[in-house]
Enzyme design. Structure first.
Site, short mmCIF file in Angstrom:
data_model
loop_
_atom_site.label_atom_id
_atom_site.label_comp_id
_atom_site.label_asym_id
_atom_site.label_seq_id
_atom_site.Cartn_x
_atom_site.Cartn_y
_atom_site.Cartn_z
N SER A 17 -31.53 -18.11 31.66
CA SER A 17 -31.07 -18.90 30.51
C SER A 17 -31.36 -18.06 29.27
O SER A 17 -32.52 -17.76 29.01
CB SER A 17 -31.87 -20.20 30.38
OG SER A 17 -31.71 -20.97 31.54
N ALA A 259 -44.68 -19.49 29.78
CA ALA A 259 -43.51 -20.13 29.19
C ALA A 259 -42.88 -19.17 28.20
O ALA A 259 -43.54 -18.26 27.71
CB ALA A 259 -43.91 -21.42 28.48
N LYS A 260 -41.58 -19.40 27.93
CA LYS A 260 -40.89 -18.50 27.01
C LYS A 260 -41.51 -18.54 25.61
O LYS A 260 -41.45 -17.59 24.87
CB LYS A 260 -39.42 -18.87 26.92
CG LYS A 260 -38.61 -18.28 28.03
CD LYS A 260 -37.13 -18.43 27.77
CE LYS A 260 -36.35 -17.96 28.99
NZ LYS A 260 -35.23 -18.81 29.31
N ARG A 261 -42.11 -19.70 25.27
CA ARG A 261 -42.70 -19.82 23.94
C ARG A 261 -43.88 -18.85 23.77
O ARG A 261 -44.22 -18.48 22.68
CB ARG A 261 -43.26 -21.23 23.67
CG ARG A 261 -42.66 -22.32 24.46
CD ARG A 261 -43.25 -23.65 24.07
NE ARG A 261 -43.96 -24.26 25.18
CZ ARG A 261 -43.37 -24.74 26.24
NH1 ARG A 261 -42.05 -24.70 26.34
NH2 ARG A 261 -44.06 -25.27 27.23
N ASN A 262 -44.46 -18.50 24.90
CA ASN A 262 -45.61 -17.61 24.85
C ASN A 262 -45.10 -16.17 24.99
O ASN A 262 -44.79 -15.71 26.07
CB ASN A 262 -46.54 -18.00 26.01
CG ASN A 262 -47.64 -17.01 26.23
OD1 ASN A 262 -47.72 -15.99 25.55
ND2 ASN A 262 -48.50 -17.31 27.18
#
Ligand code: GLU
Length: 291
Positions: A17, A259-262
């Site tokens: 994604s 996670a992508k946020r990290n």
């Protein structure tokens, strides 16, 4: 005697994604997918799951392809190289999703739902926790099943898949072993068509995996419960269910899921720090052998 049918040639897929930079957890899952396709002497398809309009950015797509190539992955069909069963970007496949949705609709498998998240949250008996969507309490299903269904004129609505009562989905995952999910306990009537006119992930994923003739789906174990829902869609659409291999999720040093946020463990960051793909792969191979 039952004739032995020739096994279908292996077709696997990578489905990033483009909503952020890929992290080491994605890298490992995609690397395993690549390994399994290579071991089977099969094809690997690159599909872009780019339906999340608010979060998708073209530079993330470019970065995902670059990062996966840096890891040594290559594919035989895909969003950047084309192929016979494309297009390979979900945003370019709306017509095929619509067609599958119409089949579900005429088959009586879906119903419209006007409930907001707030309506659903306030009608739930128990508070909802975790990543999974709450189990839909069936408010609109009951209305829809009455003789005079509600008018949708000007009302924001989604379409939900109508799970037959007491449905249980059992399957054997090639990495995680036997799995069993019970409707009404593990999941409820789920969204297949969003209020913004786009298919939900569950439907788009099934349509793509079926039409791209994927024989084995390799992805993260966070999607095991999605697989149960997707199997119901395959059955409703009379499509053959592929094999599944759900890779264990990767955690950071303190045990928290990546996670992508990290950003700290994004493949880009690792690369800019001079980590080699060989080193990452050696670590993944070891972790993969030890479970
Ligand atoms: N696009 C999803 C992700 O990056 C994976 C979906 C799938 O493998 O079915 O998390």
């Amino acid at each position: 005697m039952t004739p032995i049918l020739p096994a279908k040639p292996y077709r696997g897929r990578l489905a990033p994604s483009p909503t952020g930079y890929l992290h080491a957890g994605h890298g490992r899952t995609f690397w395993i997918a690549g390994q399994r396709a290579a071991e089977a002497g099969g094809a690997l398809i690159m599909r872009m799951d780019d339906l999340d309009r608010d979060r998708v950015r073209p530079e993330y797509e470019v970065a995902a392809l670059e990062d996966l190539r840096w890891l040594g992955l290559s594919w035989t069909e895909g969003s950047d190289i084309g192929g016979d069963l494309g297009p390979y970007r979900q945003s370019e496949r709306l017509a095929v999703y619509r067609e599958a949705f119409e089949r579900l609709r005429t088959g009586g498998w879906v119903y419209p739902c006007v409930c907001s998240r707030k309506d659903i949250a306030s009608s739930l008996a128990a508070p909802h926790a975790g990543d999974e969507e709450p189990i839909y309490p069936g408010t609109c299903r009951r209305i829809w099943e009455r003789s005079e269904p509600l008018s949708l004129e000007g009302r924001r609505h989604v379409w939900r898949f109508k799970i037959p009562a007491s449905t249980r989905v059992d399957f054997v995952d090639l990495a995680q072993g036997p799995q069993s999910f019970q409707a009404e306990v593990d999941f409820g009537d789920f969204v297949v068509w969003r209020h913004d006119g786009l298919p939900a992930y569950q439907l788009a994923c099934v349509v793509d995996d079926a039409l791209m003739q994927i024989t084995e789906v390799v992805r993260g174990a966070d999607l095991l419960a999605s697989t149960a829902r997707q199997i119901l869609l395959y059955q409703a659409l009379h499509w053959q269910v592929p094999a599944f291999y759900h890779c264990p999720l990767m955690t950071d040093a303190s045990g928290v899921r990546l996670a992508k946020r990290n950003d700290a463990l994004s493949l880009r960051t690792l690369r800019s720090r001079g980590v080699s793909p060989q080193k990452l792969i050696a670590e993944w191979a070891q972790a993969n052998d030890s479970h």
